[in-house]
Design a protein around this motif. Structure first.
Motif, PDB file in Angstrom:
ATOM      1  N   LEU A  73       0.841  -0.990  -0.043  1.00 52.68           N
ATOM      2  CA  LEU A  73       0.087   0.076  -0.133  1.00 52.68           C
ATOM      3  C   LEU A  73       0.750   1.205  -0.007  1.00 52.68           C
ATOM      4  O   LEU A  73       1.747   1.431   0.821  1.00 52.68           O
ATOM      5  CB  LEU A  73      -0.843  -0.037   1.305  1.00 52.68           C
ATOM      6  N   ARG A  74       0.652   2.209  -1.117  1.00 55.25           N
ATOM      7  CA  ARG A  74       1.440   3.380  -1.117  1.00 55.25           C
ATOM      8  C   ARG A  74       0.276   4.417  -0.964  1.00 55.25           C
ATOM      9  O   ARG A  74      -0.511   4.385  -1.423  1.00 55.25           O
ATOM     10  CB  ARG A  74       1.907   3.515  -2.638  1.00 55.25           C
ATOM     11  N   ILE A  75       0.733   5.392  -0.141  1.00 53.99           N
ATOM     12  CA  ILE A  75      -0.124   6.733   0.122  1.00 53.99           C
ATOM     13  C   ILE A  75       1.076   7.857   0.038  1.00 53.99           C
ATOM     14  O   ILE A  75       2.101   7.658   0.335  1.00 53.99           O
ATOM     15  CB  ILE A  75      -0.761   6.643   1.276  1.00 53.99           C
ATOM     16  N   PRO A  76       0.542   9.123  -0.490  1.00 54.41           N
ATOM     17  CA  PRO A  76       1.551  10.061  -0.605  1.00 54.41           C
ATOM     18  C   PRO A  76       1.736  10.780   0.536  1.00 54.41           C
ATOM     19  O   PRO A  76       1.247  10.661   1.640  1.00 54.41           O
ATOM     20  CB  PRO A  76       0.738  10.874  -1.692  1.00 54.41           C
ATOM     21  N   ILE A  89       5.439   6.478  -7.751  1.00 53.23           N
ATOM     22  CA  ILE A  89       4.423   5.335  -8.214  1.00 53.23           C
ATOM     23  C   ILE A  89       3.132   5.848  -7.538  1.00 53.23           C
ATOM     24  O   ILE A  89       3.041   5.761  -6.495  1.00 53.23           O
ATOM     25  CB  ILE A  89       5.117   4.113  -7.871  1.00 53.23           C
ATOM     26  N   LYS A  90       1.971   5.635  -8.334  1.00 51.01           N
ATOM     27  CA  LYS A  90       0.718   5.878  -7.810  1.00 51.01           C
ATOM     28  C   LYS A  90      -0.057   4.558  -8.001  1.00 51.01           C
ATOM     29  O   LYS A  90       0.228   3.764  -8.888  1.00 51.01           O
ATOM     30  CB  LYS A  90       0.076   6.893  -8.722  1.00 51.01           C
ATOM     31  N   PRO A  91      -0.743   4.293  -6.701  1.00 45.97           N
ATOM     32  CA  PRO A  91      -1.578   3.182  -6.779  1.00 45.97           C
ATOM     33  C   PRO A  91      -2.922   3.621  -7.341  1.00 45.97           C
ATOM     34  O   PRO A  91      -3.364   4.602  -8.127  1.00 45.97           O
ATOM     35  CB  PRO A  91      -1.831   3.098  -5.211  1.00 45.97           C
ATOM     36  N   VAL A  92      -3.699   2.484  -7.550  1.00 49.82           N
ATOM     37  CA  VAL A  92      -5.347   2.740  -8.115  1.00 49.82           C
ATOM     38  C   VAL A  92      -6.002   3.597  -6.841  1.00 49.82           C
ATOM     39  O   VAL A  92      -5.875   3.449  -5.581  1.00 49.82           O
ATOM     40  CB  VAL A  92      -6.174   1.134  -8.038  1.00 49.82           C
ATOM     41  N   MET A  93      -6.781   4.446  -7.356  1.00 48.08           N
ATOM     42  CA  MET A  93      -7.387   5.548  -6.716  1.00 48.08           C
ATOM     43  C   MET A  93      -8.745   5.484  -7.189  1.00 48.08           C
ATOM     44  O   MET A  93      -9.094   5.565  -8.336  1.00 48.08           O
ATOM     45  CB  MET A  93      -6.498   6.712  -6.713  1.00 48.08           C
ATOM     46  N   ARG A  94      -9.748   5.726  -6.037  1.00 49.50           N
ATOM     47  CA  ARG A  94     -11.132   6.084  -6.438  1.00 49.50           C
ATOM     48  C   ARG A  94     -11.717   6.996  -5.300  1.00 49.50           C
ATOM     49  O   ARG A  94     -11.153   7.147  -4.179  1.00 49.50           O
ATOM     50  CB  ARG A  94     -11.756   4.764  -6.572  1.00 49.50           C
ATOM     51  N   ASP A  95     -12.701   7.752  -5.925  1.00 44.59           N
ATOM     52  CA  ASP A  95     -13.298   8.419  -4.755  1.00 44.59           C
ATOM     53  C   ASP A  95     -14.566   7.984  -4.273  1.00 44.59           C
ATOM     54  O   ASP A  95     -15.386   7.361  -4.914  1.00 44.59           O
ATOM     55  CB  ASP A  95     -13.940   9.864  -5.652  1.00 44.59           C
ATOM     56  N   GLY A 136      -7.268   9.718   1.724  1.00 41.09           N
ATOM     57  CA  GLY A 136      -6.903  11.031   1.606  1.00 41.09           C
ATOM     58  C   GLY A 136      -8.167  12.026   1.790  1.00 41.09           C
ATOM     59  O   GLY A 136      -9.258  11.584   0.888  1.00 41.09           O
ATOM     60  N   GLY A 137      -8.160  12.769   2.536  1.00 38.95           N
ATOM     61  CA  GLY A 137      -9.184  13.814   2.614  1.00 38.95           C
ATOM     62  C   GLY A 137     -10.301  13.543   3.568  1.00 38.95           C
ATOM     63  O   GLY A 137      -9.921  12.602   4.533  1.00 38.95           O
TER      64      GLY A 137
END
Length: 277
Positions: A73-76, A89-95, A136-137
């Protein structure tokens, strides 16, 4: 009505945007629950939830999913110019909309609609206690006052968490109409409210999500309550825009009193349009 009362009422009917401090969190799954036929409820917990806020019913958080192969798991991190990713490197992201938050228990609930087979859905179906998820957020909220004469809420499965939150927070003195698109009656979910609510379920009957006009068809058959209302729409991007246009041009709802958000876009992964308001 006294002119002063009119001024005060109009002032109370102005939506407001507020900013929230942006944070990125690593949370663990504490429970999962499948409900209706097309929803999975994931409860997340952890000390990282300290300071979490979600004051707006249609807030959204960015979920960061573990690598499907490695489980990493990667988070910024938050840099001076925004998020900074480890090694770029960015992971899969969804809102997603936060459904419930309990600050005392440090738990956050996210409801996943299962109408499309993507990486977020696959993760939710296989999630189990102990799994990790990044959050995030929210980085801001759009606060819509309850003081309108009525509230119109319209959306598909992806909008159900926000619609449920809004209905739960409306007072008993308020009128509300909710039009919700699902595939069939088995997809209906319990909704509670103190407000005077009419709930209209709109069925696709096997058609693909985002390809029907069932919400607008139902909307054209109803009479809106008297007075000034606020309309909130969230569904497939094109459909949301069409419904907004119909309300403004055909039903004389003020454009300033309509928010239409594209929660997803047919044929496009990770599309989220916050909408115009």
């Amino acid at each position: 009505m006294n002119p002063t009362d009119t001024v005060e009422k109009n002032a109370a009917r102005v939506p407001q945007r507020i900013r929230l401090p942006l944070r990125f969190r690593k949370l663990q799954v504490t429970a999962t629950e499948k409900f209706a036929t097309s929803f999975i409820r994931i409860t997340l917990g952890g000390d990282d939830l300290d300071g979490f806020e979600s004051p707006g019913f249609d807030d959204h958080v960015k979920l960061f999913f573990p690598d499907a192969t490695t489980g990493e798991l990667r988070i910024p991190e938050l840099g001076p110019n925004g998020p900074v990713w480890p090694e770029g490197i960015k992971p899969v992201m969804r809102d997603y909309t936060p459904r419930f938050f309990d600050g005392n228990a440090r738990t956050l609930v996210i409801d996943f609609a299962l109408h499309e087979a993507g990486p977020a859905t696959a993760w939710a179906i296989n999630a189990k206690p102990g799994d990790w998820l990044g959050v995030g957020g929210p980085k801001g909220s759009f606060i819509v006052p309850a003081e309108y004469d009525f509230h119109l809420l319209a959306g598909d499965e992806t909008a159900v968490p926000a619609i449920a939150r809004r209905l739960e927070e409306l007072p008993a003195t308020t009128k509300a109409i909710a039009l919700i698109e699902v595939d069939n009656p088995g997809d209906e979910v319990p909704l509670s409210s103190q407000a005077q609510v009419e709930i209209i379920w709109c069925y696709r009957k096997g058609a693909h999500a985002g390809t029907t006009t069932v919400i607008q068809d139902a909307l054209e058959k109803i009479t809106l309550p008297d007075g000034e209302g606020y309309a909130w729409i969230a569904c497939e991007t094109k459909a949301a825009r069409v419904i907004r246009s119909y309300l403004v041009k055909e039903r004389n709802v003020s454009s300033k009193s309509v928010k239409a958000a594209g929660y997803w876009q047919l044929g496009v992964a990770d599309a989220h349009d916050g909408g115009d308001d």
